[in-house]
Design a protein around this motif. Structure first.
Motif, mmCIF file in Angstrom:
data_model
loop_
_atom_site.group_PDB
_atom_site.id
_atom_site.type_symbol
_atom_site.label_atom_id
_atom_site.label_comp_id
_atom_site.label_asym_id
_atom_site.label_seq_id
_atom_site.Cartn_x
_atom_site.Cartn_y
_atom_site.Cartn_z
ATOM 1 N N ILE A 54 47.495 36.556 44.237
ATOM 2 C CA ILE A 54 47.702 38.010 44.233
ATOM 3 C C ILE A 54 49.174 38.367 44.388
ATOM 4 N N TYR A 82 39.274 34.462 50.885
ATOM 5 C CA TYR A 82 40.514 34.891 51.536
ATOM 6 C C TYR A 82 40.188 35.850 52.667
ATOM 7 N N LYS A 86 44.997 41.473 58.273
ATOM 8 C CA LYS A 86 44.435 42.733 58.703
ATOM 9 C C LYS A 86 42.945 42.676 58.423
ATOM 10 N N PHE A 87 42.143 43.285 59.282
ATOM 11 C CA PHE A 87 40.715 43.364 59.002
ATOM 12 C C PHE A 87 40.545 44.191 57.742
ATOM 13 N N SER A 88 39.968 43.597 56.717
ATOM 14 C CA SER A 88 39.992 44.310 55.443
ATOM 15 C C SER A 88 38.607 44.510 54.860
ATOM 16 N N LEU A 89 37.665 44.861 55.740
ATOM 17 C CA LEU A 89 36.344 45.227 55.241
ATOM 18 C C LEU A 89 36.218 46.735 55.377
ATOM 19 N N TYR A 90 35.100 47.271 54.916
ATOM 20 C CA TYR A 90 34.951 48.714 54.940
ATOM 21 C C TYR A 90 34.285 49.172 56.227
ATOM 22 N N TYR A 102 30.330 42.758 48.894
ATOM 23 C CA TYR A 102 31.149 41.612 48.484
ATOM 24 C C TYR A 102 30.377 40.658 47.583
ATOM 25 N N GLU B 204 42.946 52.529 50.318
ATOM 26 C CA GLU B 204 42.601 51.103 50.326
ATOM 27 C C GLU B 204 43.845 50.239 50.477
ATOM 28 N N ARG B 205 44.928 50.705 49.863
ATOM 29 C CA ARG B 205 46.174 49.952 49.972
ATOM 30 C C ARG B 205 46.649 49.957 51.429
ATOM 31 N N GLU B 206 46.574 51.153 52.054
ATOM 32 C CA GLU B 206 47.031 51.277 53.442
ATOM 33 C C GLU B 206 46.166 50.472 54.395
ATOM 34 N N ARG B 207 44.873 50.461 54.137
ATOM 35 C CA ARG B 207 43.975 49.782 55.070
ATOM 36 C C ARG B 207 43.891 48.292 54.821
ATOM 37 N N GLY B 208 44.440 47.835 53.719
ATOM 38 C CA GLY B 208 44.447 46.399 53.441
ATOM 39 C C GLY B 208 43.227 45.930 52.676
ATOM 40 N N THR B 209 42.294 46.849 52.395
ATOM 41 C CA THR B 209 41.094 46.429 51.683
ATOM 42 C C THR B 209 41.388 46.124 50.216
ATOM 43 N N GLU B 211 43.808 44.379 49.067
ATOM 44 C CA GLU B 211 44.154 42.965 48.962
ATOM 45 C C GLU B 211 42.890 42.126 48.769
ATOM 46 N N GLN B 212 41.849 42.511 49.506
ATOM 47 C CA GLN B 212 40.586 41.789 49.426
ATOM 48 C C GLN B 212 39.944 41.973 48.048
#
Lengths: 317, 373
Positions: A54, A82, A86-90, A102, B204-209, B211-212
């Motif tokens: 990415i 990956y 940062k916690f990156s779930l919703y 997911y 989403e960009r700010e929260r980092g989601t 990237e996922q």
């Protein structure tokens, strides 16, 4: 030599004039737990992002799971798991909905999705929390959920960027138990951390400092590096009363190269011609009796401290 | 497996849950447009009625009183009182107590009876040009009519030599809401939709989601369509509500085809949601997204013909108006709602919006990088 799952050569990333990752090369073999250590801002996350396809590298080559990361980044998508720093779930979605989302994102449907969900729920013990919003989970459970989501599509490699930052010791231990379990199933794990005790748990470790890879290898090999354990020296642990006073005493002795306190004891690197008796005598002269001297192997912290100091002196020289 | 829309259903599933689960966001998306619509609809009314009128009658005869009464009968003016000097009259105008003042000189009736030209003075507050214009027209028409009738009776003819028979089409009562409310719908829809999608990717960009999402096989088309579709549904629901308010509260009848109206709205909303997404691909944080949306929205308020007629604008503003979807949507709405236009009469507006929407959507897909910057 087992098959390499991650391989990179001179991987470099520059942001303007700043070099975040500087000609890094290493390889990770299948099923290993590869620990990447380094201080904040040393380039760990940048490296992971490049390996996940990415972030475009400025220079160098990398292959992950048999895919060229630079030229066919699209083929890599869906082949790696990956967990970002940062916690990156919703937050708005429940545990169950996050898994559902997911799973679908990775193209899983119907019975296959249901089966993968069940497997991962069982693995991470998330059963009790399925209906709970992700926002309301504690740090450790969030990490479990993030891991479950990252593993739904059965990636052969899982990248974890500081998975244990900010979670409690019990959750940390449990998360590592999970990692060992995954490793035993043949999944290659690439973990960044700055906890030294976590480094000791890895099968391979690498240390990155100021964007450069300083060292990489199996922990035991690193301990025996000549820079860490120079010939004609030995590492000792001395346990005694008033250890801070004792430290000042041994530091004044000729032949003691470095000494540092470790709780109730001190660790030192000294010339081999200094005997245990020499230390006991010197400490007794300072009024400290019953000092217990025993030889020890260098810790990974010793390894990294030694190598970092050497690197810094080379940079300034 | 390598479908260009891969990940679409996943994003759709997630977006619907996220949007519907957060009642506050939904409320802030649906509620302000309705309030704006009602506020704008009532405030933007330039029907001039019951303008306060003061009278300085130095003549004080039956004829002079008749003149005042005729002015009042037009409903344009409302008699609010009498003054006794020119100074008082001027003061009342300055204070804004009266928008118009009528001064009838002492020799008004005498001149009238003697067949001389009788002079009457009307003072009009010109601070608001629309109001002044209407006051002037009303006063002129009354006196012209009076003069004409006098002349006719003197010449012995029974009918005026030329008679104009005006017929106002489509909005016979010439009500302001019929003109403004469809425009308000266009502007209000733009505000709600552009903001909604402008925020979504940035958040989403700010929260980092984000990237996922990037490490997943999700395609750009899948992402953008998945993001757009739920908002399309919400915006259409909102639009139907706004048309309802227009119809029932403001009594503006829809004379044309409702199906055509909804299709046009769908195209318009799609174009605006794409614009929001395009902003979202550029903006680095929500603040930037907000500012960029404002930059896009303001010209639509001024140059789309929503309030000011575009035909009289300097060419540069006219040109700006020509690239705004809102301009075409408002024309389309006025055509279908007020004039009952048929497809051959408005298809070009629809076509322009379709092209704009397609370009905006393609741009946001192509601009979106599946990599981090």
């Amino acid at each position: 030599m087992p098959e390499a799952v991650i391989e990179c050569q001179n991987l470099t990333k520059r942001f303007g004039h700043f070099t975040a990752v500087d000609h890094v090369s290493f390889s990770v073999s299948r099923g290993s737990i590869f620990g990447l250590l380094g201080p904040n801002g040393s380039g760990k996350s940048t490296l992971i992002r490049m390996l996940c396809g990415i972030l475009e590298p400025t220079e160098g080559t990398a292959r992950v799971a048999g895919v060229d990361v630079i030229h066919s980044a699209d083929d890599l998508k869906g082949k790696v798991g990956y967990m970002s720093q940062k916690f990156s779930l919703y937050d708005e979605l429940t545990v169950s909905e996050n898994l559902q989302f997911y799973g679908r994102l990775y193209g899983l449907t119907g019975a296959r999705l249901a089966e993968r969900r069940e497997t991962l729920i069982a693995l991470t013990h998330l059963e009790r929390y399925l209906g709970r919003r992700a926002a309301l989970l504690s740090g450790g459970w969030r990490q479990r959920l993030a891991m479950a989501c990252a593993l739904l599509h059965e990636p052969p490699v899982l990248f974890l960027d500081e998975p244990t930052a900010g979670i409690d010791p019990v959750a940390r231990r449990e998360l590592w138990d999970l990692l060992f379990e995954l490793s035993s199933r043949g999944i290659t794990l690439f973990v960044t951390t700055h906890y030294m005790d976590e480094a000791e748990r890895c099968s391979h470790v690498a240390y990155i400092f100021m964007s450069k890879l300083i060292v990489c290898g199996e922990p035991d090999d690193l301990r025996n590096l000549p820079e860490v354990s120079p010939p004609g020296t030995r590492r000792l642990e001395i346990t005694c009363e008033r250890v801070t006073v004792g430290l000042q005493t041994v530091r004044k002795m000729t032949g003691v190269r470095s000494a540092t306190v470790f709780g109730q004891s001190m660790h030192l690197l000294a010339d081999a011609n200094l005997t245990d008796e020499d230390f006991r005598r010197a400490l007794a002269a300072a009024g400290i009796r019953n000092a217990d001297v025993r030889p020890i192997a260098p810790s990974l912290e010793d390894v990294f401290v030694t190598l970092t100091t050497r690197e810094e002196s080379q940079v300034s020289a | 497996m390598k479908s260009p829309f891969r990940g679409f259903t996943a994003i759709l599933y997630k977006e619907f849950i996220v949007v519907l689960r957060d009642p506050l966001t939904l409320f802030f998306m649906l509620f302000p447009p309705i309030v704006e619509m009602i506020a704008f609809g009532y405030a933007l009314d330039n029907d001039v009625k019951h303008m306060p009128l003061i009278v300085f009658d130095e003549d004080r005869t039956q004829e002079s009183r008749l003149l005042v009464q005729r002015l009042e009968n037009t409903k344009t003016f409302r008699y609010v009182g009498e003054v006794w000097s020119t100074a008082e009259l001027a003061s009342a105008m300055r204070q804004g107590k009266a928008y118009a003042a009528l001064q009838i000189p002492p020799d008004f009736t005498r001149d009238l009876r003697a067949g001389r030209t009788a002079h009457v003075q009307v003072l009009i507050d010109g601070s608001s040009s629309t109001i002044a214009l209407q006051a002037l027209n009303t006063a002129l028409s009354i006196t012209l009519r009076d003069s004409l009738l006098t002349l006719l009776s003197e010449s012995g003819r029974r009918d005026p030599p030329v008679e104009l028979r005006p017929q106002v089409l489509y909005n016979p009562a010439m009500r302001s809401p019929n003109f403004f409310v469809p425009g308000v719908i266009g502007v209000v829809l733009q505000i709600a939709t552009t903001f909604a999608t402008a925020m979504s990717l940035v958040r989403e960009r700010e929260r980092g989601t984000l990237e996922q999402l990037l490490v997943s096989p999700l395609s750009r088309w899948g992402l953008m369509l998945g993001k757009l579709f739920p908002y399309l549904c919400i915006a259409m629901t909102m639009a139907i509500g706004l048309f309802g308010i227009m119809n029932w509260l403001f009594q503006v009848p829809i004379t044309g085809s409702i199906t055509a109206l909804l299709i046009g709205t769908l195209i318009y909303v799609f174009a605006l949601l794409s614009l929001g997404l395009l902003i979202s691909t550029r903006a680095q944080n929500q603040m930037q997204a907000l500012q960029m949306s404002m930059v896009m929205i303001l010209p639509s308020v001024f140059f789309s013909g929503f309030i000011f007629p575009r035909e009289t604008m300097p060419w540069i503003f006219y040109a700006i108006g020509s690239v705004l979807p809102t301009t075409y949507f408002i024309s389309l709405l006025r055509g279908i709602i007020l004039r009952g236009a048929y497809f051959p009469e408005y298809w070009h507006h629809m076509l322009v919006m379709v092209i704009m929407g397609a370009i905006l959507f393609a741009l946001c897909v192509l601009r979106f990088r599946r990599k981090l910057a």
